[in-house]
Design an enzyme around this catalytic site. Sequence first.
Site, mmCIF file in Angstrom:
data_model
loop_
_atom_site.group_PDB
_atom_site.id
_atom_site.type_symbol
_atom_site.label_atom_id
_atom_site.label_comp_id
_atom_site.label_asym_id
_atom_site.label_seq_id
_atom_site.Cartn_x
_atom_site.Cartn_y
_atom_site.Cartn_z
ATOM 1 N N HIS B 47 0.821 -1.196 0.000
ATOM 2 C CA HIS B 47 0.000 0.000 0.000
ATOM 3 C C HIS B 47 0.862 1.255 0.000
ATOM 4 O O HIS B 47 0.624 2.190 -0.761
ATOM 5 C CB HIS B 47 -0.912 -0.030 1.233
ATOM 6 N N GLU B 69 -1.711 -5.343 -4.039
ATOM 7 C CA GLU B 69 -2.521 -4.879 -2.918
ATOM 8 C C GLU B 69 -3.873 -5.606 -2.910
ATOM 9 O O GLU B 69 -4.371 -6.005 -1.860
ATOM 10 C CB GLU B 69 -2.713 -3.369 -3.081
ATOM 11 N N ASN B 359 25.064 -24.185 -2.368
ATOM 12 C CA ASN B 359 25.807 -25.432 -2.461
ATOM 13 C C ASN B 359 25.240 -26.478 -1.528
ATOM 14 O O ASN B 359 25.095 -27.635 -1.908
ATOM 15 C CB ASN B 359 27.259 -25.168 -2.085
#
Lengths: 166, 773
Positions: B47, B69, B359
């Site tokens: 918002h 929103e 990894n």
Amino acid sequence: MNEEGKRELNQDSSRFLTFFIDDEQYGLNISHVKEIIASMNITNVPKTPDYIKGVINLRGAVIPIVDVRLKFGMDERAYDINTAIIINEIDNVSIGFIVDRVEDVLSIKHSELTEPPKFGTNVDTSFIESVAQINENVVMVLNLKKIFEQSELVDISNIEKSENDN
Amino acid sequence: MDDIQEILEDFLIEAFELIEQLDQDLVELESNPEDLELLNSIFRVAHTVKGSSSFLSFDVLTKLTHHMEDVLNKARKGELKITEDVMDVVLESIDMMKTLLHCIRDNGNDTAIGMQLDDIIARLEAVSEGKEIPEEATKSEVVEKSEPEVDTTPEPEVEEASESSDTEDYSSMSDDEVEAEIERLLNEKREETKKKKAIKKEVHQEAPAKADSTVAAPTAAAPTPPAKKQASTLEQTIRVEVNRLDHLMNLIGELVLGKNRLLKIYDDVEERYEGEKFLEELNQVVSAISLVTTDLQIAVMKTRMLPIAKVFNKFPRMVRDLSRELGKGIELKISGEETELDKSIVEEIGDPLVHIIRNSCDHGVEDGDTREALGKNKTGLIELKAYNEGNSIVIEITDDGKGLDADLLRSKAIERGMISEQEADSMSDREAFALIFKPAFSMAAKVTNVSGRGVGMDVVKTNIEKLNGIIEIDSEIGKGTVIKMKIPLTLAIIQALLVGAQEEFYAIPLASVSETVRISLDEIYTVEGRNVLRLRDEVLSLVRLSDIFGVKQVYEPGEHTYVVVIGLAESKLGIIVDTLVGQEETVIKSMGDYLQGIDGIAGATIRGDGGVTLIVDIASLMEMAKGLKVNIRESMQSKAKKKTSPEDYTVLVVDDSKMDRTIMKKSMEPIGLKTIEASNGQEALTMLKSGEHDIDVILIDIEMPRMDGYTLATEIRKYSRYKKLPLIAVTSRTSKADRLRGVESGMTEYITKPYSPEYLENVVRKNTNLIAE
């Protein structure tokens, strides 16, 4: 101060700090000279060209020192009581020059400055900006920027070389 | 114009801060979909960004955030269930929002990168309406639009509301709903006010506030899991430019140097005026200043510190995405995220951690089935831990995956020609683990999106090296891997070990020093042209600092020497120095543009005595050490290496009889050695000690005036550098007792008169390694 102001205004001449190496007199434009100090303990910096003698501590700042004799390809000489370090500043970079003896400050008229001779001295002429005849002496005015640039070129090529080695 | 610029900057700072928290919240939300507090705060971010961007007319960003929103608003009101797929779309849209914000920061507008929003908006809309997500059709067990399962919001009315995809849903609400919504908003407001009040009164307990809010709104559509995180302490902060802090740090650095200087001067003064009364006063002042300086330094250092959470926060999201991508269940456990370290380090540490965690996810943790077969928990666990240890911070990444196979690593490295078989054999497991940091060394069988190009771990190494950090790997096959990184807390002011190389001094950052040892030259071995030292169970490469920096050799090397063991990233190196001076606080000063980029030198610092000491750059030092080929032992053991021809050797003949001396000299002639003479033990000892001659062999008669041969041998052996000098007794004493005494006194050989010249010649040849052809 007042006098200096006046001289600054005088456009016909500039002031130069002169010094000796062997019997030859050199000049540096005073606007780049920060101070002159007696020779002091210099910390050697490894892996640098011979003429870079090392670094000093000048009131908290670490300043590199160049031996002008070696830079100009002359023989090294033991330091004595006259040996001085001229601290120069150009573009916010400080550097010290070791010289045999500091003479005095000369005011040289621009009309007295002439092009450096192409040969006839045992000095690499690319560092010499101009030459002036003062009384009986010849003063060679050094081009500080040239000295800086050349050194930097050497440094960079050194770095590249060592990188290739690795 | 300037005003707009200022507003823009504020907007960006705010937006980036909000987003940082956002990732964290979103991942938490997934495991905790009912947490309304979280949902609300996420909604607020979208918002806020939407509001500000429309004000600044960034249309692309506005459009995107507007749709986000929508979705979030529905979720917040319980009209939409947060599922993994909804989450994927939301997270993706947040990534796009970040990209747009970066674009705004770099270009000043949001159109420069020409982002296409149609696709994401279509998906956001679909999610918002509870439809199946386009192109992700396979995974759409999802979003049942008519029956939101958010059981904590017991509002039947929401069903209707969800039909309209309009954002202004108030208009479509029935009166009751509007009532309820108003009530809800009011409640929220009240709660907030209460929160603030609670803070003001410094009531640190959540309980009252919690109770109040539930009591006050039992009938209304109050958020049922009430505000989970009540901020219990309000952080009072001001934003300060980093430049100012840097400047402050520089000033403190100067002060530290001044303090060092003061301490040194005080020591000198103390020595000179011992017992004077003013010394006590001076001492008090010096101690007070030194104490305050240290405190000040710590205080300023702390202003630059950031919690490592700033870096850690992005990992839950990353691991979540990776585990979805790789189809493995992986849980990330974070602890110690409140540990603080310098801002500049926080910035550098992010990338290495990303690579290590990637990894661990990709190669470390096995897939679910394999894990089950091995009797492990189906979900893999990666732990990320930070804690302080002395002047360093330690970050540990632990996974419970398959671990590293040291033998496999060795054979891979041989296969790629990175190490020789011999090297592999002498490698400890730990050294083998360190192989993963070599560039282009990937253990992944195939290159995936995630890893396998063999770049990542190299990045880890480089970045950690830059910070003067140390990496350690420990692993057990089948159990998992632990990667431990030790990083100094700050880079500006460092503790350093001052060492001497011949006549010059250098400072080695203490963070990189693991220990110092005193060794005898005999402990140095040469393996394949490298000088090594066996230190406990490790084999350590050795270099001399003076060789690296080409320092002029002034001193005669002794029998013993000091080794400073330094560690950087995963590698270790022993540096031979001539003296250890001590520890000092150093401030790294640049040597200026003119002297930049000198190999092996990181900068300079000013010593207590006002001199300049160069600070060693450990990383480049290690590089330089690789190229050195000096046999330390040989070059340190006198000048023996220069001796190639017999004329280089000197024999000292000690006998009181001139004739005997001449006979011995004559027997030396065929070899061509240089001979010098002494007529008694005393004279011989003086000659040896003067160092005028470099003597290689001594022929000693036993019966001599002033000092006999036995005593001479004993005296010579007292000097450690003559421990190995061949001493040959040439005597007419033939009894067994005499021979025994000769051995006891340290004679190397025992020749009885009369002897043949050839025999003596051979013995000397043998002892000088000049074997006859």
